[in-house]
Design a protein around this motif. Structure first.
Motif, short mmCIF file in Angstrom:
data_model
loop_
_atom_site.label_atom_id
_atom_site.label_comp_id
_atom_site.label_asym_id
_atom_site.label_seq_id
_atom_site.Cartn_x
_atom_site.Cartn_y
_atom_site.Cartn_z
N TRP A 219 0.83 -1.20 0.00
CA TRP A 219 0.00 0.00 0.00
C TRP A 219 0.87 1.25 0.00
N ILE A 220 1.94 1.23 0.81
CA ILE A 220 2.84 2.39 0.85
C ILE A 220 3.52 2.60 -0.50
N VAL A 221 4.03 1.51 -1.07
CA VAL A 221 4.71 1.61 -2.37
C VAL A 221 3.75 2.05 -3.46
N THR A 222 2.55 1.51 -3.45
CA THR A 222 1.56 1.87 -4.48
C THR A 222 1.22 3.35 -4.41
N TRP A 223 0.98 3.86 -3.21
CA TRP A 223 0.63 5.27 -3.05
C TRP A 223 1.80 6.17 -3.45
N THR A 224 3.01 5.80 -3.05
CA THR A 224 4.19 6.60 -3.38
C THR A 224 4.44 6.63 -4.88
N LEU A 225 4.40 5.45 -5.50
CA LEU A 225 4.66 5.38 -6.94
C LEU A 225 3.54 6.01 -7.74
N PHE A 226 2.31 5.93 -7.25
CA PHE A 226 1.21 6.56 -7.96
C PHE A 226 1.41 8.07 -8.02
N LYS A 227 1.83 8.65 -6.91
CA LYS A 227 2.09 10.09 -6.91
C LYS A 227 3.27 10.42 -7.81
N PHE A 228 4.27 9.54 -7.81
CA PHE A 228 5.43 9.75 -8.67
C PHE A 228 5.04 9.71 -10.15
N LEU A 229 4.26 8.71 -10.52
CA LEU A 229 3.85 8.57 -11.91
C LEU A 229 2.94 9.71 -12.35
N ARG A 230 2.05 10.13 -11.44
CA ARG A 230 1.17 11.24 -11.77
C ARG A 230 1.98 12.52 -11.98
N ALA A 231 2.99 12.76 -11.14
CA ALA A 231 3.84 13.93 -11.31
C ALA A 231 4.66 13.84 -12.60
N ALA A 232 5.13 12.63 -12.93
CA ALA A 232 5.90 12.46 -14.16
C ALA A 232 5.05 12.74 -15.39
N VAL A 233 3.81 12.24 -15.37
CA VAL A 233 2.91 12.49 -16.50
C VAL A 233 2.60 13.98 -16.62
N TYR A 234 2.41 14.64 -15.49
CA TYR A 234 2.12 16.08 -15.50
C TYR A 234 3.29 16.86 -16.09
N ARG A 235 4.53 16.52 -15.67
CA ARG A 235 5.70 17.21 -16.22
C ARG A 235 5.86 16.95 -17.70
N LEU A 236 5.56 15.72 -18.12
CA LEU A 236 5.67 15.39 -19.53
C LEU A 236 4.65 16.17 -20.36
N ARG A 237 3.44 16.27 -19.89
CA ARG A 237 2.41 17.02 -20.60
C ARG A 237 2.75 18.51 -20.63
N SER A 238 3.31 19.02 -19.54
CA SER A 238 3.70 20.43 -19.50
C SER A 238 4.82 20.70 -20.49
N PHE A 239 5.76 19.75 -20.60
CA PHE A 239 6.88 19.93 -21.54
C PHE A 239 6.38 20.02 -22.97
N PHE A 240 5.49 19.11 -23.35
CA PHE A 240 4.99 19.12 -24.73
C PHE A 240 4.08 20.33 -24.99
N SER A 241 3.37 20.78 -23.97
CA SER A 241 2.51 21.95 -24.17
C SER A 241 3.34 23.23 -24.37
N ARG A 242 4.57 23.28 -23.81
CA ARG A 242 5.42 24.46 -23.99
C ARG A 242 6.31 24.35 -25.20
N ALA A 243 6.39 23.14 -25.77
CA ALA A 243 7.27 22.96 -26.94
C ALA A 243 6.74 23.76 -28.12
N PRO A 244 7.66 24.41 -28.92
CA PRO A 244 7.21 25.20 -30.08
C PRO A 244 6.63 24.30 -31.16
N HIS A 245 5.57 24.78 -31.75
CA HIS A 245 4.92 24.02 -32.83
C HIS A 245 5.75 24.10 -34.11
#
Length: 247
Positions: A219-245
């Motif tokens: 449960w601890i690992v799942t909660w920790t990794l879930f937050k990690f993966l959610r943050a990674a996806v958010y950073r990835l989406r932010s990177f592509f949204s700022r990338a020049p077209h």
């Protein structure tokens, strides 16, 4: 039941003799006989704590390796190493053994390939949890509907816990470019399934303590990794949204 198992064992021994293998003689045969007798004797005396431990092991292990659980338990019953409860005796059917063996073969290799393992987990996520609940309920289902329901709820919950931990852990590991951590994690899960089934049938109290610790850690690992993966996806989406077209 004993006659069927005895005849099956005689056929297996005869087939091994045609290959030049003589399991009934020598050190290997003696050790194999002792192991088989020990397992059969231990499982033949299953009391209520042991049955609960077995139900928990079936549910928890199904979240990792459902087809390995079905095949191993079915073979244990077929070889006479385990006197399966009435609700699990269907696992001894030859068709079930063949199908589970084929699926186990596919899963063994698919689970060790980065990327493919996550796809395999996604495809099997809808099967592992209800199957884990059904296997756990089968330990009591033919004798007590109430205990079958309790075991089913417990097995489904444990299967969901191990499935969630497995999925999030593998997704995090797959962010690494090297394949060795994925292989190590998969082999660890293989070993956990075998160890869980062994401890549940021979040392149920030890298994109960280790299972409690493992579930809390998952449960601890799942909660920790879930937050990690959610943050990674958010950073990835932010990177592509700022990338020049390009247009």
């Amino acid at each position: 039941m004993e006659t069927v198992d005895h005849n099956l064992w005689q056929q297996l021994v005869a087939w091994l003799h045609t290959l030049g293998i003589h399991p009934g003689t020598g050190v290997v045969g003696g050790v194999g006989a002792q192991v088989g007798e020990g397992v059969s004797t231990a499982v033949g005396r299953l009391d209520m704590p042991s049955l609960l431990a077995l139900a928990a092991a079936l549910g928890w292990s199904s979240g990792f390796r459902l087809y390995a659980v079905v095949f191993l338990v079915g073979m244990a019953g077929t070889l006479g190493w385990m006197d399966l409860p009435a609700g699990l005796q269907m696992l001894q059917h030859p068709v079930v053994l063949v199908v589970s063996a084929c699926l186990l073969f596919v899963e063994f290799f698919a689970d060790k390939i980065p990327g493919l393992d996550s796809v395999w987990d996604l495809l099997n996520s809808v099967v592992r949890i209800p199957a884990g609940a059904a296997l756990a309920a089968g330990v009591f289902g033919a004798d007590s509907a109430t205990m079958g329901l309790v075991a089913g709820l417990m097995g489904g919950t444990l299967a969901a816990s191990s499935q969630a931990a497995k999925t999030t852990t593998r997704a995090a590991i797959n962010t690494s470019p090297e394949p060795f951590s994925n292989l190590a994690a998969s082999l660890l899960e293989d070993g956990l399934v075998v160890a869980a089934l062994f401890l549940a049938t021979q040392h149920p109290l030890v298994f109960a303590v280790l299972l409690f610790i493992a579930v809390v850690l998952m449960w601890i690992v799942t909660w920790t990794l879930f937050k990690f993966l959610r943050a990674a996806v958010y950073r990835l989406r932010s990177f592509f949204s700022r990338a020049p077209h390009a247009f």
